[in-house]
Scaffold this motif. Structure first.
Motif, PDB file in Angstrom:
ATOM      1  N   THR A   1       0.853  -1.187   0.000  1.00  0.00           N
ATOM      2  CA  THR A   1       0.000   0.000   0.000  1.00  0.00           C
ATOM      3  C   THR A   1       0.891   1.239   0.000  1.00  0.00           C
ATOM      4  O   THR A   1       1.989   1.231   0.574  1.00  0.00           O
ATOM      5  N   ALA A   2       0.401   2.305  -0.624  1.00  0.00           N
ATOM      6  CA  ALA A   2       1.151   3.555  -0.675  1.00  0.00           C
ATOM      7  C   ALA A   2       1.350   4.105   0.725  1.00  0.00           C
ATOM      8  O   ALA A   2       0.547   3.862   1.628  1.00  0.00           O
ATOM      9  N   GLY A   3       2.428   4.840   0.896  1.00  0.00           N
ATOM     10  CA  GLY A   3       2.716   5.454   2.184  1.00  0.00           C
ATOM     11  C   GLY A   3       4.176   5.280   2.557  1.00  0.00           C
ATOM     12  O   GLY A   3       5.005   4.916   1.731  1.00  0.00           O
ATOM     13  N   THR A   4       4.467   5.520   3.814  1.00  0.00           N
ATOM     14  CA  THR A   4       5.838   5.479   4.310  1.00  0.00           C
ATOM     15  C   THR A   4       6.151   4.122   4.927  1.00  0.00           C
ATOM     16  O   THR A   4       5.313   3.525   5.593  1.00  0.00           O
ATOM     17  N   ALA A   5       7.362   3.674   4.682  1.00  0.00           N
ATOM     18  CA  ALA A   5       7.873   2.443   5.297  1.00  0.00           C
ATOM     19  C   ALA A   5       9.352   2.661   5.581  1.00  0.00           C
ATOM     20  O   ALA A   5       9.956   3.614   5.084  1.00  0.00           O
ATOM     21  N   ARG A   6       9.917   1.772   6.364  1.00  0.00           N
ATOM     22  CA  ARG A   6      11.355   1.823   6.632  1.00  0.00           C
ATOM     23  C   ARG A   6      11.985   0.553   6.081  1.00  0.00           C
ATOM     24  O   ARG A   6      11.548  -0.546   6.399  1.00  0.00           O
ATOM     25  N   LEU A   7      13.006   0.741   5.249  1.00  0.00           N
ATOM     26  CA  LEU A   7      13.754  -0.387   4.700  1.00  0.00           C
ATOM     27  C   LEU A   7      15.136  -0.389   5.327  1.00  0.00           C
ATOM     28  O   LEU A   7      15.804   0.643   5.375  1.00  0.00           O
TER      29      LEU A   7
ATOM     30  N   THR B   1       5.133   4.981  -3.612  1.00  0.00           N
ATOM     31  CA  THR B   1       4.332   5.952  -4.355  1.00  0.00           C
ATOM     32  C   THR B   1       3.236   5.301  -5.181  1.00  0.00           C
ATOM     33  O   THR B   1       2.271   5.963  -5.545  1.00  0.00           O
ATOM     34  N   ARG B   2       3.409   4.013  -5.455  1.00  0.00           N
ATOM     35  CA  ARG B   2       2.394   3.305  -6.237  1.00  0.00           C
ATOM     36  C   ARG B   2       2.396   1.842  -5.834  1.00  0.00           C
ATOM     37  O   ARG B   2       3.442   1.202  -5.801  1.00  0.00           O
ATOM     38  N   ALA B   3       1.218   1.329  -5.558  1.00  0.00           N
ATOM     39  CA  ALA B   3       1.061  -0.078  -5.189  1.00  0.00           C
ATOM     40  C   ALA B   3      -0.249  -0.575  -5.798  1.00  0.00           C
ATOM     41  O   ALA B   3      -1.289  -0.549  -5.161  1.00  0.00           O
ATOM     42  N   ASP B   4      -0.179  -0.969  -7.054  1.00  0.00           N
ATOM     43  CA  ASP B   4      -1.346  -1.481  -7.777  1.00  0.00           C
ATOM     44  C   ASP B   4      -1.223  -2.997  -7.865  1.00  0.00           C
ATOM     45  O   ASP B   4      -0.638  -3.538  -8.812  1.00  0.00           O
TER      46      ASP B   4
END
Length: 182
Positions: A63-69, A85-88
């Motif tokens: 899903t779009a949004g912030t994550a930590r890698l 920025t995009r999760a289709d």
């Protein structure tokens, strides 16, 4: 002996490099014998990413949004705040990682999925990036096939039998193109 102990990367293939202005993009393509929904889960689920990817994720990337890698295989893990920025699902996933843009595209093909990765990368690391992703894709393929061998990243990948050859093959492949690379 495990699959991992016998693993040697195959020849360089499925990679191209493109230049647009000052931007260098490594493009890698791999056909996987699994449907897009299964491959999508491997690209987004933190538990599955731990099996093959060069980073850990603090959440599902679907899903779009912030994550930590968190980069793995280094002396000091490098944690990057990432924006998806995009999760289709299950066709396109785009996010940044360490200042570089990654775009994953999954297309259904007969017998599975064509996985394409566009990775904006410093031109000096194109061949090494291609070789590193090549190994990651091999490990992903084993994982999806039910024969997990554990991810091979960082200094560990450079100790592999065949790593130097693979890196040199990609460097030679890109030498005559816009990519050059090292």
């Amino acid at each position: 002996m495990s699959t991992r102990e016998h693993y040697v990367p195959g020849p360089a293939n499925g990679a191209d490099v493109r230049k647009s202005g000052e931007q260098w993009t490594l493009v890698l393509v791999r056909d996987l014998a699994h449907p897009p929904a299964v491959v999508w889960q491997a690209l987004t689920d933190p538990e599955q990413l731990r099996q093959w990817a060069p980073f850990d994720a603090d959440r599902n990337l679907g899903t779009a949004g912030t994550a930590r890698l968190s980069t793995v295989g280094t002396l000091q893990p490098h944690v990057t705040e990432t924006t998806i920025t995009r999760a289709d699902a299950p066709s396109v996933l785009e996010y940044n990682w360490g200042g570089q843009e990654l775009r994953w595209e999954l297309k259904p093909v007969k017998g599975g999925t064509r996985l394409t990765l566009w990775h904006n990368i410093d031109r000096n690391f194109i061949a090494m990036g291609a070789a590193g992703w090549h190994v990651c894709f091999d490990v992903l393929q084993h994982f999806l096939d039910g024969k997990p061998m554990g991810r091979i990243v960082g200094p560990e990948v450079m100790k592999l039998a065949g790593w130097q050859r693979l890196n040199q093959e990609y460097a030679a492949q890109f030498a005559g193109s816009a990519g050059g690379g090292k």
